[in-house]
Motif scaffolding. Structure first.
Motif, short mmCIF file in Angstrom:
data_model
loop_
_atom_site.label_atom_id
_atom_site.label_comp_id
_atom_site.label_asym_id
_atom_site.label_seq_id
_atom_site.Cartn_x
_atom_site.Cartn_y
_atom_site.Cartn_z
N SER A 1 10.41 8.95 -11.41
CA SER A 1 9.45 9.54 -10.47
C SER A 1 8.24 8.65 -10.27
O SER A 1 7.58 8.71 -9.23
N TRP A 2 7.93 7.83 -11.25
CA TRP A 2 6.82 6.88 -11.14
C TRP A 2 7.27 5.62 -10.39
O TRP A 2 6.58 5.13 -9.49
N ILE A 3 8.43 5.11 -10.75
CA ILE A 3 8.90 3.84 -10.17
C ILE A 3 9.32 3.99 -8.71
O ILE A 3 9.07 3.10 -7.89
N LEU A 4 9.95 5.10 -8.37
CA LEU A 4 10.48 5.30 -7.01
C LEU A 4 9.45 5.02 -5.91
O LEU A 4 9.70 4.21 -5.03
N PRO A 5 8.27 5.64 -5.94
CA PRO A 5 7.32 5.37 -4.85
C PRO A 5 6.78 3.94 -4.87
O PRO A 5 6.53 3.36 -3.81
N LEU A 6 6.62 3.38 -6.05
CA LEU A 6 6.12 2.00 -6.13
C LEU A 6 7.15 1.01 -5.60
O LEU A 6 6.81 0.07 -4.88
N GLN A 7 8.40 1.24 -5.97
CA GLN A 7 9.47 0.37 -5.49
C GLN A 7 9.66 0.54 -3.97
O GLN A 7 9.78 -0.44 -3.25
N MET B 1 0.84 -1.18 0.00
CA MET B 1 0.00 0.00 0.00
C MET B 1 0.89 1.25 0.00
O MET B 1 1.91 1.30 0.65
N LEU B 2 0.47 2.25 -0.75
CA LEU B 2 1.20 3.51 -0.82
C LEU B 2 0.93 4.35 0.42
O LEU B 2 -0.21 4.46 0.87
N SER B 3 1.98 4.96 0.94
CA SER B 3 1.79 5.91 2.04
C SER B 3 1.13 7.17 1.49
O SER B 3 1.08 7.39 0.28
N SER B 4 0.68 7.99 2.37
CA SER B 4 0.07 9.26 1.99
C SER B 4 1.08 10.12 1.21
O SER B 4 0.72 10.76 0.22
N PHE B 5 2.33 10.12 1.65
CA PHE B 5 3.38 10.88 0.95
C PHE B 5 3.53 10.41 -0.49
O PHE B 5 3.53 11.22 -1.42
N TRP B 6 3.66 9.09 -0.69
CA TRP B 6 3.88 8.57 -2.04
C TRP B 6 2.63 8.71 -2.91
O TRP B 6 2.73 8.91 -4.12
N SER B 7 1.46 8.64 -2.30
CA SER B 7 0.22 8.86 -3.05
C SER B 7 0.19 10.28 -3.60
O SER B 7 -0.12 10.51 -4.78
N ARG B 8 0.52 11.23 -2.74
CA ARG B 8 0.56 12.63 -3.18
C ARG B 8 1.65 12.84 -4.23
O ARG B 8 1.46 13.59 -5.19
N TRP B 9 2.78 12.19 -4.03
CA TRP B 9 3.89 12.27 -4.99
C TRP B 9 3.40 11.87 -6.38
O TRP B 9 3.64 12.58 -7.36
N LEU B 10 2.73 10.73 -6.47
CA LEU B 10 2.26 10.25 -7.77
C LEU B 10 1.19 11.17 -8.35
O LEU B 10 1.12 11.36 -9.57
N LEU B 11 0.36 11.75 -7.51
CA LEU B 11 -0.63 12.70 -8.01
C LEU B 11 0.05 13.95 -8.57
O LEU B 11 -0.36 14.48 -9.60
N VAL B 12 1.12 14.40 -7.93
CA VAL B 12 1.89 15.53 -8.46
C VAL B 12 2.52 15.17 -9.80
O VAL B 12 2.51 15.97 -10.75
N VAL B 13 3.06 13.95 -9.92
CA VAL B 13 3.64 13.50 -11.19
C VAL B 13 2.57 13.52 -12.28
O VAL B 13 2.82 14.02 -13.39
N THR B 14 1.39 13.01 -11.98
CA THR B 14 0.33 12.99 -13.00
C THR B 14 -0.15 14.40 -13.33
O THR B 14 -0.49 14.68 -14.48
N LEU B 15 -0.17 15.29 -12.35
CA LEU B 15 -0.51 16.69 -12.63
C LEU B 15 0.54 17.34 -13.53
O LEU B 15 0.19 18.13 -14.42
#
Length: 140
Positions: A125-131, A1-15
């Motif tokens: 930036s995509w792989i880092l939070p998932l890994q 499961m993604l932490s709140s930090f990594w979830s936000r990180w990925l949302l910023v990447v998609t933005l």
């Protein structure tokens, strides 16, 4: 499961992807192409757009804009429903890796190596939070 930090990180990447799409789409509109021209000047010194480039870059912007929104939807769905994560993270990441390979090869072969570098930053930036979250190591 993604932490709140990594979830936000990925949302910023998609933005950021969506915003880039908007910048590129502006190439199609005379008078709004300034940000696109600045980006092209940075990438390769291009400072003019003929009608063909306006169309091609504008269309690429529309596709990139939609791609960013699609990835944002995937991130939100996977975060809201962690049980869907394994079915989403791995195939989407594989798709991004294939995009990176094709887009970066085209970029380098046509003299836009800086675009390949930005592609690498996006993929990382995509792989880092998932890994970091262990989501790519879990069986799908």
């Amino acid at each position: 499961m993604l932490s709140s930090f990594w979830s936000r990180w990925l949302l910023v990447v998609t933005l950021a992807i969506t915003a880039l799409g908007g910048v590129l789409a502006c190439a199609a509109v005379p008078g709004l192409e300034g940000p696109t021209l600045a980006l092209l000047a940075l990438m390769h010194g291009q400072t003019q757009l003929d009608e063909t480039l306006r169309f091609a870059i504008g269309l690429m912007g529309a596709v990139t804009f939609g791609w960013g929104l699609t990835l944002m939807t995937i991130v939100r769905a996977a975060v809201a429903h962690p049980d869907l994560g394994p079915a989403l993270w791995r195939p989407v990441t594989a798709s991004l890796a294939l995009w990176w390979l094709v887009d970066s090869a085209i970029s380098v072969s046509t003299g836009f190596a800086l675009n390949a570098a930005s592609n690498t930053l996006l993929l990382a930036s995509w792989i880092l939070p998932l890994q970091a979250s262990g989501l790519l190591r879990r069986p799908a």
